[in-house]
Design a protein around this motif. Structure first.
Motif, PDB file in Angstrom:
ATOM      1  N   MET A   1     -63.065  -9.782  27.179  1.00 51.35           N
ATOM      2  CA  MET A   1     -62.832  -8.930  26.042  1.00 51.35           C
ATOM      3  C   MET A   1     -61.530  -8.166  26.175  1.00 51.35           C
ATOM      4  O   MET A   1     -60.814  -7.985  25.223  1.00 51.35           O
ATOM      5  CB  MET A   1     -64.019  -7.977  25.892  1.00 51.35           C
ATOM      6  CG  MET A   1     -64.028  -7.232  24.618  1.00 51.35           C
ATOM      7  SD  MET A   1     -64.648  -8.317  23.357  1.00 51.35           S
ATOM      8  CE  MET A   1     -64.826  -7.184  22.061  1.00 51.35           C
ATOM      9  N   LYS A   2     -61.232  -7.736  27.406  1.00 54.58           N
ATOM     10  CA  LYS A   2     -60.018  -6.957  27.616  1.00 54.58           C
ATOM     11  C   LYS A   2     -58.775  -7.814  27.409  1.00 54.58           C
ATOM     12  O   LYS A   2     -57.757  -7.331  26.957  1.00 54.58           O
ATOM     13  CB  LYS A   2     -60.021  -6.325  28.998  1.00 54.58           C
ATOM     14  CG  LYS A   2     -61.025  -5.219  29.128  1.00 54.58           C
ATOM     15  CD  LYS A   2     -60.923  -4.531  30.445  1.00 54.58           C
ATOM     16  CE  LYS A   2     -61.978  -3.431  30.485  1.00 54.58           C
ATOM     17  NZ  LYS A   2     -61.857  -2.626  31.677  1.00 54.58           N
ATOM     18  N   THR A   3     -58.849  -9.096  27.744  1.00 55.51           N
ATOM     19  CA  THR A   3     -57.691  -9.965  27.550  1.00 55.51           C
ATOM     20  C   THR A   3     -57.413 -10.170  26.064  1.00 55.51           C
ATOM     21  O   THR A   3     -56.262 -10.262  25.660  1.00 55.51           O
ATOM     22  CB  THR A   3     -57.885 -11.324  28.237  1.00 55.51           C
ATOM     23  OG1 THR A   3     -59.084 -11.917  27.772  1.00 55.51           O
ATOM     24  CG2 THR A   3     -57.898 -11.182  29.742  1.00 55.51           C
ATOM     25  N   ALA A   4     -58.448 -10.222  25.265  1.00 57.94           N
ATOM     26  CA  ALA A   4     -58.267 -10.352  23.818  1.00 57.94           C
ATOM     27  C   ALA A   4     -57.605  -9.102  23.249  1.00 57.94           C
ATOM     28  O   ALA A   4     -56.725  -9.185  22.387  1.00 57.94           O
ATOM     29  CB  ALA A   4     -59.602 -10.605  23.133  1.00 57.94           C
TER      30      ALA A   4
ATOM     31  N   GLU B   1     -52.751  -6.361  21.299  1.00 54.30           N
ATOM     32  CA  GLU B   1     -51.791  -5.287  21.509  1.00 54.30           C
ATOM     33  C   GLU B   1     -50.386  -5.863  21.701  1.00 54.30           C
ATOM     34  O   GLU B   1     -49.408  -5.358  21.156  1.00 54.30           O
ATOM     35  CB  GLU B   1     -52.197  -4.457  22.728  1.00 54.30           C
ATOM     36  CG  GLU B   1     -51.342  -3.226  22.942  1.00 54.30           C
ATOM     37  CD  GLU B   1     -51.830  -2.405  24.120  1.00 54.30           C
ATOM     38  OE1 GLU B   1     -50.996  -2.147  25.010  1.00 54.30           O
ATOM     39  OE2 GLU B   1     -53.023  -2.048  24.152  1.00 54.30           O
ATOM     40  N   SER B   2     -50.274  -6.958  22.434  1.00 54.67           N
ATOM     41  CA  SER B   2     -48.979  -7.618  22.654  1.00 54.67           C
ATOM     42  C   SER B   2     -48.413  -8.144  21.343  1.00 54.67           C
ATOM     43  O   SER B   2     -47.212  -8.047  21.077  1.00 54.67           O
ATOM     44  CB  SER B   2     -49.127  -8.773  23.641  1.00 54.67           C
ATOM     45  OG  SER B   2     -49.486  -8.296  24.908  1.00 54.67           O
ATOM     46  N   ARG B   3     -49.268  -8.701  20.510  1.00 52.10           N
ATOM     47  CA  ARG B   3     -48.823  -9.197  19.199  1.00 52.10           C
ATOM     48  C   ARG B   3     -48.314  -8.067  18.323  1.00 52.10           C
ATOM     49  O   ARG B   3     -47.309  -8.217  17.631  1.00 52.10           O
ATOM     50  CB  ARG B   3     -49.968  -9.929  18.500  1.00 52.10           C
ATOM     51  CG  ARG B   3     -50.285 -11.258  19.115  1.00 52.10           C
ATOM     52  CD  ARG B   3     -51.420 -11.939  18.385  1.00 52.10           C
ATOM     53  NE  ARG B   3     -51.817 -13.146  19.080  1.00 52.10           N
ATOM     54  CZ  ARG B   3     -52.980 -13.720  18.969  1.00 52.10           C
ATOM     55  NH1 ARG B   3     -53.902 -13.187  18.179  1.00 52.10           N
ATOM     56  NH2 ARG B   3     -53.257 -14.815  19.632  1.00 52.10           N
ATOM     57  N   ILE B   4     -48.991  -6.945  18.347  1.00 45.21           N
ATOM     58  CA  ILE B   4     -48.570  -5.790  17.548  1.00 45.21           C
ATOM     59  C   ILE B   4     -47.216  -5.282  18.036  1.00 45.21           C
ATOM     60  O   ILE B   4     -46.315  -5.035  17.233  1.00 45.21           O
ATOM     61  CB  ILE B   4     -49.645  -4.681  17.581  1.00 45.21           C
ATOM     62  CG1 ILE B   4     -50.901  -5.137  16.820  1.00 45.21           C
ATOM     63  CG2 ILE B   4     -49.098  -3.387  16.989  1.00 45.21           C
ATOM     64  CD1 ILE B   4     -52.088  -4.206  16.939  1.00 45.21           C
TER      65      ILE B   4
END
Length: 108
Positions: free
Chosen positions: A1-4, A9-12
């Motif tokens: 879940m944390k990787t998702a 967050e990286s995409r944002i």
């Protein structure tokens, strides 16, 4: 879940950085275009010449030959023609002499 969550967050972050870079690029291009137009306008000088009206000539046709980007429209150029030649209407006759404004880059 944390990787998702990290991926989202990286995409944002990537999207925000991309938008900022795009906005900066657009501003830079706008300034370059604006300064190029300003430079061209600063180097143009207004002059006057005169022409002999020939049969079949109209102010619309004359304006089409001499109007430049310093005028908003051909109609605005015709208004100036009428003003400087003291014409009460847009009717001209063969044999008349008209003062014609024009712009040139060359300083004379």
């Amino acid at each position: 879940m944390k990787t998702a969550e990290k991926r989202q967050e990286s995409r944002i972050v990537f999207a925000v950085i991309s938008l900022l870079l795009l906005a900066g690029l657009m501003c830079t291009m706008s300034l370059c275009i604006h300064s190029t137009v300003d430079a061209a306008e600063k180097n143009r000088y207004k002059y006057y010449t005169h022409i002999l009206v020939e049969k079949g000539d109209s102010l619309w046709d004359i304006a089409g030959q001499y109007v430049s980007y310093e005028y908003d429209s051909r109609s605005q150029y015709i208004e100036e023609l009428c003003s400087i030649n003291h014409l009460s209407s847009q009717t001209i006759y063969a044999g008349e002499m008209l003062v014609i404004p024009y712009y040139d880059e060359e300083y004379k």
